[in-house]
Design an enzyme around this catalytic site. Sequence first.
Site, PDB file in Angstrom:
ATOM      1  CG  ASP A 190      77.456  23.740  -5.383  1.00  0.00           C
ATOM      2  OD1 ASP A 190      77.722  22.551  -5.135  1.00  0.00           O
ATOM      3  OD2 ASP A 190      77.072  24.126  -6.498  1.00  0.00           O
TER       4      ASP A 190
HETATM    5  C1  BGC Z   1      77.164  21.199  -8.084  1.00  0.00           C
HETATM    6  C2  BGC Z   1      75.885  20.946  -7.322  1.00  0.00           C
HETATM    7  C3  BGC Z   1      75.907  19.553  -6.745  1.00  0.00           C
HETATM    8  C4  BGC Z   1      77.136  19.397  -5.887  1.00  0.00           C
HETATM    9  C5  BGC Z   1      77.218  18.067  -5.194  1.00  0.00           C
HETATM   10  C6  BGC Z   1      78.405  20.817  -7.321  1.00  0.00           C
HETATM   11  O1  BGC Z   1      79.521  20.838  -8.126  1.00  0.00           O
HETATM   12  O2  BGC Z   1      77.222  22.566  -8.441  1.00  0.00           O
HETATM   13  O3  BGC Z   1      74.780  21.145  -8.147  1.00  0.00           O
HETATM   14  O4  BGC Z   1      74.735  19.333  -6.014  1.00  0.00           O
HETATM   15  O5  BGC Z   1      78.279  19.552  -6.713  1.00  0.00           O
HETATM   16  O6  BGC Z   1      77.506  17.048  -6.058  1.00  0.00           O
END
Ligand code: BGC
Length: 761
Positions: A285
């Site tokens: 993530d």
């Molecule tokens: C989130 C994810 C997301 C990623 C990309 C993160 O902060 O936890 O769910 O896919 O950002 O935007």
Amino acid sequence: MKKTSWLIPCFLVLFSVSSFAQQNDKGKMNLFINNLMNKMTLDEKIGQLNLPGSGDIVTGQAKSSDIGKKIKDGQVGGLFNIKGVEKIKEVQRVAVEESRLKIPLLFGMDVIHGYETTFPIPLALSCVWDMNMIQQTARIAAIEASASGINWTFSPMVDICRDPRWGRISEGSGEDAYLGSQIAAAMVKGYQGDYSLNSNILACVKHFALYGAAEAGRDYNTTDMSRVRMYNDYFPPYKAAVDAGVGSVMASFNEVDGIPATGNKFLMTDVLRKQWGFKGFVVTDYTGINEMIDHGMGNLQQVSALALNAGIDMDMVGEGFLTTLKKSLQQGKITVAQINNACRLILEAKYKLGLFDNPYKYCDVERSKTDVYTNAHRKFARDVAAESFVLLKNKDGVLPLKKSGKIALIGPLANTKENMAGTWSVATILKNCISVKEGLEDAIGNRAQILYAKGSNIAADSNLEKRGTLFGREINRDNRSEKEMIDEALSVASQSDVIIAALGEASEMSGESSSRSHIDIPHTQRKLLEALVKTGKPVVLVLFTGRPLTLPWEDKNVPAILNVWFGGSETGYAIADVLFGDVNPSGKLSTTFPQNIGQVPLYYNHKNTGRPLGDGKWFEKFRSNYLDVSNDPLYPFGYGLSYSNFEYSDVSVSSKKLKGNQTLTATVTVTNTSKVVGKEVVQLYIRDMVGSITRPVKELKGFKKITIKAGESKQVSFQIKPADLKFYNYNLKFDWEPGDFNIMIGSNSRDVKSVMINWVK
Ligand code: BGC
């Protein structure tokens, strides 16, 4: 832009094969990738593991820099948060024309519940209990995203959550592993299909693992649970996505067993690859590797090596891989085989998508004009939104309303477009969303009159609304005093026959980094609602929320409550459809609504304990209960009313004694005793009465959504096999144990008819 220049690079000409062969011939894929990797330097291989964010859309704190140069230098495997097909096409051109090996890029985006045509938030979608419809939302999202240059979505999010304080409960499918697993598989199929079309995009199941079990519902917080609970209650939806062939997995931010998921070999290698046979790639993530420094796992070089060793393949935003892996390799902390493996998995994903065959497969500018936000997509979004609404209360048949007379429409959510789509709708054009007011006006034409007043702000403290805001949404605050606004609302209400109060959370009060410690309707809106109820006119609460709220006062005092979550771009139309009875509500809750916050976590498939409280009781000394509130939820899992009434017969079974691999058929007759056709979700629950580990008081094992005409009776049968009785035992062996089972069928997890059977091996 040079239109055909991607045809020129010689390796593409040499190794390009028909897309049919690409999908079907693993040998050819291996040959292609071996040839390519033989040409790659170590730096270029590490470059493939790097996923910067473009900055068009902001979904995290850190920023990526020098992206253009890095793409030319072969230091980027994919790019995310970039919007616009022309722009994406140009970036792809740079990758396939100006980098040494001309490897195309993945383009990722959080296409979570639709693209420009926006569907209800995932928690709402999970209340539809119709897998074809849910799959179709993913399919349409993929059609629109792929027409806009996107070939990879960071969805489905399948984190089981039993704590509505956690704002991201809005992004998942609720509290149940069985329902969540069905949805996970449907979404993967909808997005990816078999990769053969230019509208099939790579899916990414997230957040592996246990992200929804953050302590105290505080986002990013620690999780800690037994393996038995992990395997039985939290892992199944991730596994279902893997079984459905999901191409990528995203690691979660939280720790599991004391090791952050991003560096957790048990999760990423033992469970994911060895036990479940996952063949795609794993991405972190947003800055997940870097955050392991704050978790206390070492410096950037150490945590980057930890992640690679655990089984992570791609690094989102943080560039720990890009900047430290080479050094770790020189020091023997990681191996070249590990880098090769990660690089190969990412190249395989690109190959399966057909990007080596045609890097512009997803950059058809014409399609971006014809395939996005179409009338057909919008019609479907309207239908699915109406099916996601849950009718929580309807005293004396206040609903449906007549399209006549004077209707007071009051509340801070009545006349706003910004708040309709819900969280994680990064591609939604907010000004296109249909507000409640627009929807109602469209439905009534000049047959009735809508009288509008805002009535209150979302919250007295503007920070509650503002803090969570991710995507720069406008917050239109009214500067009048609370009293002035309520007075105006009351004067409008006094002229009406019925009051619709559109209240609840603002869109960004749920979602990432939007945890709440109180989950009631903000106080200023409650005051407004109390004043409206006091008028004595019928009040219909149209409730917007991204999580279960605590509503005991509302349940007691407001005659009708329609929970509409955040219904997406067509929300206003869908609300009018249901309020006026053009659509009969059929949504059923996928999460328990507690009576108060102190009961949390409260979920239907809990354990019995050694001192259970008898059914229907509130308090008994030395029993498992509270002094000040009963153990019951306000609205149980699976609950939702209809304008029809459904009556259930007793459950009949094909046999009460079963052996080995036999099949049990359990049947009920459901009768629609009302005058209107309706849809009902008939739910099957089973309790395993005795186990080698304690078993839940009931578990969802099947459901059927059926349409029953007025006055009609329908038989509904479930076929139950020993496989349906399996669970992970203390040694994590997945098997069933002989004995007595209570077979329950009903309209929700509380109101069931049951019969006891015995099954031996
Ligand atoms: C989130 C994810 C997301 C990623 C990309 C993160 O902060 O936890 O769910 O896919 O950002 O935007």
